[in-house]
Design an enzyme around this catalytic site. Structure first.
Site, PDB file in Angstrom:
ATOM      1  N   HIS A  59      53.412  94.124  55.743  1.00  0.00           N
ATOM      2  CA  HIS A  59      52.536  93.111  55.168  1.00  0.00           C
ATOM      3  C   HIS A  59      52.126  93.481  53.742  1.00  0.00           C
ATOM      4  CE1 HIS A  59      51.193  92.059  59.552  1.00  0.00           C
ATOM      5  NE2 HIS A  59      52.347  91.526  59.256  1.00  0.00           N
TER       6      HIS A  59
HETATM    7  C1  LIG Z   1      60.262  93.082  59.646  1.00  0.00           C
HETATM    8  C2  LIG Z   1      59.075  92.203  59.346  1.00  0.00           C
HETATM    9  C3  LIG Z   1      58.234  91.810  60.377  1.00  0.00           C
HETATM   10  C4  LIG Z   1      57.136  90.985  60.109  1.00  0.00           C
HETATM   11  N1  LIG Z   1      56.426  90.474  61.147  1.00  0.00           N
HETATM   12  C5  LIG Z   1      55.511  89.497  60.901  1.00  0.00           C
HETATM   13  C6  LIG Z   1      54.915  88.783  61.971  1.00  0.00           C
HETATM   14  O1  LIG Z   1      55.215  88.998  63.155  1.00  0.00           O
HETATM   15  N2  LIG Z   1      54.012  87.817  61.665  1.00  0.00           N
HETATM   16  C7  LIG Z   1      53.655  87.538  60.370  1.00  0.00           C
HETATM   17  O2  LIG Z   1      52.788  86.691  60.161  1.00  0.00           O
HETATM   18  N3  LIG Z   1      54.202  88.214  59.346  1.00  0.00           N
HETATM   19  C8  LIG Z   1      55.148  89.152  59.581  1.00  0.00           C
HETATM   20  N4  LIG Z   1      55.776  89.763  58.537  1.00  0.00           N
HETATM   21  C9  LIG Z   1      55.312  89.469  57.172  1.00  0.00           C
HETATM   22  C10 LIG Z   1      55.713  88.083  56.670  1.00  0.00           C
HETATM   23  O3  LIG Z   1      56.988  87.720  57.127  1.00  0.00           O
HETATM   24  C11 LIG Z   1      55.637  88.098  55.135  1.00  0.00           C
HETATM   25  O4  LIG Z   1      54.312  88.403  54.730  1.00  0.00           O
HETATM   26  C12 LIG Z   1      56.017  86.774  54.488  1.00  0.00           C
HETATM   27  O5  LIG Z   1      57.265  86.335  54.960  1.00  0.00           O
HETATM   28  C13 LIG Z   1      56.033  86.949  52.972  1.00  0.00           C
HETATM   29  O6  LIG Z   1      56.464  85.759  52.359  1.00  0.00           O
HETATM   30  P1  LIG Z   1      56.848  85.717  50.818  1.00  0.00           P
HETATM   31  O7  LIG Z   1      57.217  84.321  50.526  1.00  0.00           O
HETATM   32  O8  LIG Z   1      55.772  86.364  50.040  1.00  0.00           O
HETATM   33  O9  LIG Z   1      58.116  86.699  50.675  1.00  0.00           O
HETATM   34  P2  LIG Z   1      59.504  86.675  51.436  1.00  0.00           P
HETATM   35  O10 LIG Z   1      59.457  85.822  52.646  1.00  0.00           O
HETATM   36  O11 LIG Z   1      59.902  88.103  51.605  1.00  0.00           O
HETATM   37  O12 LIG Z   1      60.478  85.933  50.417  1.00  0.00           O
HETATM   38  C14 LIG Z   1      60.922  86.441  49.195  1.00  0.00           C
HETATM   39  C15 LIG Z   1      62.316  85.884  48.980  1.00  0.00           C
HETATM   40  O13 LIG Z   1      62.685  86.113  47.639  1.00  0.00           O
HETATM   41  C16 LIG Z   1      64.024  86.560  47.591  1.00  0.00           C
HETATM   42  N5  LIG Z   1      64.178  87.319  46.361  1.00  0.00           N
HETATM   43  C17 LIG Z   1      63.594  88.494  46.031  1.00  0.00           C
HETATM   44  N6  LIG Z   1      63.978  88.869  44.797  1.00  0.00           N
HETATM   45  C18 LIG Z   1      64.803  87.900  44.340  1.00  0.00           C
HETATM   46  C19 LIG Z   1      65.523  87.721  43.118  1.00  0.00           C
HETATM   47  N7  LIG Z   1      65.462  88.614  42.134  1.00  0.00           N
HETATM   48  N8  LIG Z   1      66.300  86.610  42.978  1.00  0.00           N
HETATM   49  C20 LIG Z   1      66.362  85.684  43.970  1.00  0.00           C
HETATM   50  N9  LIG Z   1      65.711  85.820  45.150  1.00  0.00           N
HETATM   51  C21 LIG Z   1      64.937  86.911  45.322  1.00  0.00           C
HETATM   52  C22 LIG Z   1      64.165  87.382  48.851  1.00  0.00           C
HETATM   53  O14 LIG Z   1      65.507  87.584  49.215  1.00  0.00           O
HETATM   54  C23 LIG Z   1      63.381  86.548  49.845  1.00  0.00           C
HETATM   55  O15 LIG Z   1      64.179  85.589  50.467  1.00  0.00           O
HETATM   56  C24 LIG Z   1      56.859  90.606  58.770  1.00  0.00           C
HETATM   57  C25 LIG Z   1      57.698  91.009  57.733  1.00  0.00           C
HETATM   58  C26 LIG Z   1      58.811  91.790  58.011  1.00  0.00           C
HETATM   59  C27 LIG Z   1      59.732  92.203  56.887  1.00  0.00           C
END
Ligand SMILES: Cc1cc2nc3c(=O)[nH]c(=O)nc-3n(C[C@H](O)[C@H](O)[C@H](O)COP(=O)(O)OP(=O)(O)OC[C@H]3O[C@@H](n4cnc5c(N)ncnc54)[C@H](O)[C@@H]3O)c2cc1C
Length: 531
Positions: free
Chosen positions: A469
């Site tokens: 997280h």
């Molecule tokens: C293994 C795991 C288990 C988890 N379990 C839970 C759970 O059970 N419940 C819960 O609520 N949360 C959970 N989380 C946390 C939750 O999934 C994240 O907090 C949330 O998905 C974050 O969203 P975000 O949009 O900030 O980033 P992300 O969903 O990580 O998205 C970022 C995206 O940007 C892309 N990206 C990065 N850099 C670049 C670039 N330079 N060019 C193009 N694309 C790029 C990545 O590939 C990714 O697709 C978990 C996370 C993980 C990894």
């Protein structure tokens, strides 16, 4: 040329792509570094563990090692790398946090982000299988369902918590944040409901939405202080897309600060050290990293129908595969952490300070300790909900393909370790309850002889984990360490926002997927309203 260019198709990016492209006259480009999500195991809830070994769908970062933690071995930091981002590889637990977590954001100088302001966006995002009420939505894209309690030990955890005198909750996201019980999940009919499934796939056919996968953004382009587009690498070809309105970074709490720094936005001395010209000095970029540090109590047990890698366990999992892929039945319909909750290590606290996750196996090192998993057992994981230590995400080099340096700065504030020690004591009370008597053989970690605070603290460090997280690295706020304002616009620049988990000023006491989706829902509304 697009109106909006969104970088990263994760939890936030998928929401934005859907909401911004709902108006057919608005042209939206969504760039994602990873491949498409048409891989069956992404959609199989019980296949969660597979992605801890995948380099194709997981960035698989390692944190900077610390000699006092895990004997100097780096902590593994998985991050989704596909449509849906981390919501395509996460544990699917659906929690939002305590009302005061959001009121804290508002009190830090972020008007419009208090609990009463954000609740409508949680509701807008959600269809809850229990139906709509004051807390839950009934017609949003994100489907939220009850735990099926497919692992018998999950129910034992709930019974044991009750026997141990813990408060109970049947809805952590409603009236009773505090308590132990069964989690709800972003799962629909035994299939993962990622942000891509909920928001992106239904919008993919819109002619005004251009989704490019395997498109890794290298930097944001500027004309003076105005962001004009991004440059990305697609299969070795370097291309640039331009925007008439905004570039939106949704690359997550590691990716968004890394991209800002690669683009010349950050602390001038750090950028200079890598030979990057400064476009705009913003010293808070990559600072303020917060994570849920996690300790485990591991118990070796008699067979309870959980997961093991013994010959019997392998046979059982094969049978589960046949059940699931034949008739969509069985344990693969579920996440593995079916029960848990939010508890206070001290009854006088105003809100719970630890979260527990029950796990029907001996789970350490993100499930990568396969030797440990040969035995029957179960684990109670406990994390410190509002850590006070602050880490950093920084550049290893000016090369965009170098992973960022993730420095958690573990236990810089001793409060975090003390909460874990107290949390382990609380977990032990649950694990000692009569409901476990027919399964328990022995506590193998920390170990029954580890009773003093010092011994438990050392054990927490020896097998320290994280709950995946990371937040806070482009924090929202009015102060000189903030990166974005309350409208999520990058301070001092034009036509550039960050919208993802990185903008949280403080870590909420919850899993972070639902809060990130809420952030993107609220931000989409702001953008559409012309703010
Ligand atoms: C293994 C795991 C288990 C988890 N379990 C839970 C759970 O059970 N419940 C819960 O609520 N949360 C959970 N989380 C946390 C939750 O999934 C994240 O907090 C949330 O998905 C974050 O969203 P975000 O949009 O900030 O980033 P992300 O969903 O990580 O998205 C970022 C995206 O940007 C892309 N990206 C990065 N850099 C670049 C670039 N330079 N060019 C193009 N694309 C790029 C990545 O590939 C990714 O697709 C978990 C996370 C993980 C990894």
């Amino acid at each position: 040329m697009f109106d909006y260019v969104i970088v990263g198709a994760g939890s936030a990016g998928c929401v934005l792509a859907n909401r911004l492209s709902a108006d057919p006259s608005v042209r939206v480009c969504l760039l994602e570094a990873g491949p498409t999500d048409d891989f069956e195991l992404i959609h199989t809830p019980g296949a969660f563990g597979f992605f801890m070994f995948s380099k194709k769908y997981d960035w698989s970062f390692d944190a900077k090692p610390d000699p006092t933690v895990r004997n100097g071995e780096p902590i593994f930091c998985p991050r989704g790398k596909t449509l849906g981002g981390s919501s395509s590889i996460n544990g699917m637990v659906y929690t939002r946090g305590h009302r005061a977590d959001y009121d804290d954001w508002a009190a830090l100088g972020n008007p419009g982000w208090g609990y009463d302001d954000v609740l409508p966006y949680f509701r807008k995002a959600e269809t809850n299988a229990r139906g709509a009420d004051a807390y839950h939505g009934g017609d949003g894209p994100l489907y939220v369902s009850d735990s099926e309690l497919n692992y018998p030990i999950s129910k034992v955890f709930i019974d044991a918590a009750r026997e141990a005198g813990m408060p109970m909750s049947d809805d952590f996201n409603g009236e009773h944040y505090e308590g132990f019980g069964a989690y709800q999940f972003t799962i629909k009919d035994g299939r993962r409901c990622s942000a891509a499934v909920a928001y992106l796939h239904p919008a993919m056919k819109r002619p005004n939405l251009d989704v490019r996968t395997e498109a890794e953004v290298l930097r944001v382009e500027f004309d003076g202080r105005r962001a004009t587009g991004v440059t990305f690498n697609h299969d070795g070809h370097i291309e640039t897309v331009k925007t008439t309105r905004e570039v939106i970074l949704s690359a997550g709490a590691y990716g968004s600060p890394q991209l800002l720094m690669l683009s010349g936005v950050g602390a001038p001395d750090e950028l200079g050290a890598h030979g990057i010209d400064v476009v705009h000095a913003l010293p808070g970029v990559g600072k303020n990293l917060q994570e849920h540090f996690d300790a485990a109590v591991l118990v070796r047990s008699k067979n309870h129908g959980g997961i093991t890698l013994s010959a019997r366990g392998a046979w059982q999992m094969t049978a589960e595969g046949v059940k699931y892929y034949g008739a969509q039945l069985g344990k693969l319909r579920s996440s593995v952490t079916e029960a848990g909750g939010f508890l206070k290590t001290d009854p006088s606290l105003a809100r719970p300070d630890v979260q527990m996750h029950s796990v029907p196996l001996l789970f350490d090192d993100s499930g990568r300790d396969l030797k440990l998993m040969m035995d029957d057992g179960y684990s109670c994981h406990v994390c410190c909900l509002r850590p006070r230590s602050r880490g950093t995400v920084s550049l290893a080099s000016a090369n965009p393909s170098s992973p960022p340096v993730i420095d958690h700065n573990y236990f810089a504030d001793p409060y975090d370790l003390q909460v874990l020690v107290d949390g382990v004591r609380l977990a032990r009370r649950i694990l000692a309850a009569p409901a476990f008597d027919r399964y328990r053989i022995e506590e193998i970690h920390p170990g029954a002889d580890k009773l003093s605070d010092e011994a438990i603290a050392q054990a927490c460090k020896d097998r320290l984990g994280i709950v995946y997280h990371p937040v806070g690295t482009c924090k929202m706020g009015p102060d000189d360490r903030a990166v974005v304002d309350a409208d999520l616009r990058v301070h001092g620049l034009e036509s550039l926002r960050v919208i993802d988990a990185s903008i949280m000023p403080t870590l909420v006491g919850a899993n972070t997927n639902a809060p990130t989706i809420m952030i993107a829902e609220k931000a989409a509304d702001m953008i559409l309203a012309g703010r």
